[in-house]
Write a protein that holds these residues in place. Structure first.
Motif, PDB file in Angstrom:
ATOM      1  N   THR A 220       1.969   0.628   9.351  1.00  0.00           N
ATOM      2  CA  THR A 220       1.210  -0.240   8.449  1.00  0.00           C
ATOM      3  C   THR A 220       2.089  -0.851   7.371  1.00  0.00           C
ATOM      4  O   THR A 220       1.591  -1.537   6.484  1.00  0.00           O
ATOM      5  N   ASP A 221       3.386  -0.581   7.434  1.00  0.00           N
ATOM      6  CA  ASP A 221       4.333  -1.062   6.434  1.00  0.00           C
ATOM      7  C   ASP A 221       3.958  -0.579   5.035  1.00  0.00           C
ATOM      8  O   ASP A 221       4.133  -1.284   4.052  1.00  0.00           O
ATOM      9  N   SER A 222       3.408   0.632   4.964  1.00  0.00           N
ATOM     10  CA  SER A 222       3.063   1.260   3.690  1.00  0.00           C
ATOM     11  C   SER A 222       4.220   2.117   3.215  1.00  0.00           C
ATOM     12  O   SER A 222       5.011   2.613   4.027  1.00  0.00           O
TER      13      SER A 222
ATOM     14  N   ASN B 248       0.861  -1.179   0.000  1.00  0.00           N
ATOM     15  CA  ASN B 248       0.000   0.000   0.000  1.00  0.00           C
ATOM     16  C   ASN B 248       0.893   1.223   0.000  1.00  0.00           C
ATOM     17  O   ASN B 248       1.905   1.257   0.702  1.00  0.00           O
TER      18      ASN B 248
ATOM     19  N   THR C 169      -6.177   4.098   4.547  1.00  0.00           N
ATOM     20  CA  THR C 169      -5.174   3.034   4.655  1.00  0.00           C
ATOM     21  C   THR C 169      -5.707   1.864   5.466  1.00  0.00           C
ATOM     22  O   THR C 169      -5.571   0.701   5.068  1.00  0.00           O
ATOM     23  N   TYR C 170      -6.342   2.146   6.583  1.00  0.00           N
ATOM     24  CA  TYR C 170      -6.858   1.054   7.408  1.00  0.00           C
ATOM     25  C   TYR C 170      -8.078   0.373   6.788  1.00  0.00           C
ATOM     26  O   TYR C 170      -8.290  -0.827   6.997  1.00  0.00           O
TER      27      TYR C 170
ATOM     28  N   THR D  72       1.903   6.616  10.443  1.00  0.00           N
ATOM     29  CA  THR D  72       0.931   5.648   9.944  1.00  0.00           C
ATOM     30  C   THR D  72       1.572   4.725   8.918  1.00  0.00           C
ATOM     31  O   THR D  72       1.351   3.510   8.931  1.00  0.00           O
TER      32      THR D  72
ATOM     33  N   PHE E 201      -5.792  -7.344   6.961  1.00  0.00           N
ATOM     34  CA  PHE E 201      -4.674  -6.809   7.747  1.00  0.00           C
ATOM     35  C   PHE E 201      -3.378  -7.581   7.488  1.00  0.00           C
ATOM     36  O   PHE E 201      -2.607  -7.866   8.412  1.00  0.00           O
TER      37      PHE E 201
ATOM     38  N   LEU F 253       0.138  -7.388   9.434  1.00  0.00           N
ATOM     39  CA  LEU F 253      -0.003  -6.637  10.685  1.00  0.00           C
ATOM     40  C   LEU F 253      -0.370  -7.573  11.832  1.00  0.00           C
ATOM     41  O   LEU F 253      -1.046  -8.579  11.630  1.00  0.00           O
TER      42      LEU F 253
ATOM     43  N   LEU G 100      -6.438  -2.006   4.406  1.00  0.00           N
ATOM     44  CA  LEU G 100      -5.853  -3.117   5.158  1.00  0.00           C
ATOM     45  C   LEU G 100      -6.923  -4.055   5.724  1.00  0.00           C
ATOM     46  O   LEU G 100      -6.738  -5.270   5.750  1.00  0.00           O
TER      47      LEU G 100
END
Length: 169
Positions: free
Chosen positions: A26-28, A3, A145-146, A22, A154, A157, A149
């Motif tokens: 979130t590893d974005s 993402n 973003t969430y 964020t 997810f 995460l 996810l």
């Protein structure tokens, strides 16, 4: 699959710092399209991102055109704007075989109007009342973003967390 949170010419350092946090959480990837009204090394940006900047996958682009050239499949580019008919939660972000790009505009003027008019099928909105001009940019980035996810189950995460004292037992 990755993402990407994409900021078009951000103006407020604290928002960018919060969005960087964020992105790290979130590893974005955080893509920033220049010019910016500040430098990433500004004290206010570093403070808002706290000590997570080393965990942020940060990519700079010198123009919108340069950024667009890096997006392999434009079908997965989403323009977040209040000038859209489709709600962000109605979009399908579930395909985990491709990268997804969520683009947010300047805090003062949003995304370029000609760009949005040329791409209405990519535009998504976050519902809100007419009591305000817009929601805070960092809140919008987190919401979208969430949601993506969530639709992606997810992926990558932690869904639960064990307290440190529980691990000692």
């Amino acid at each position: 699959m990755t993402n990407h949170i994409v900021l078009y010419q951000p103006e407020i350092p604290q928002n960018t710092g919060n969005i960087a946090r964020t992105a790290a959480g979130t590893d974005s990837v955080l893509d920033i399209i220049r010019p910016m009204k500040f430098e990433i090394n500004d004290h206010t940006v570093r403070r808002a991102g706290l000590d997570y900047w080393d965990k942020v996958k940060l990519v700079f682009h010198d123009s919108l055109e340069e950024f667009l050239a890096t997006v392999p499949d434009q079908r997965y580019l989403y323009l977040i704007t209040k000038f859209a008919d489709t709600t962000y939660s109605d979009a399908d972000f579930s395909d985990t075989s491709v990268d997804h790009y969520y683009m947010f505009g300047k805090e003062t003027t949003g995304l370029p109007e000609p760009f949005m008019r040329a791409n209405p099928e990519k535009c998504l909105r976050i519902p809100m009342t007419e009591n305000i001009r817009a929601l805070n940019l960092s809140n919008c980035a987190a919401l979208v973003t969430y949601e993506a996810l969530r639709q992606q189950n997810f992926a990558g995460l932690e869904k639960s967390h064990t307290y440190a004292h529980d691990k000692l037992k």
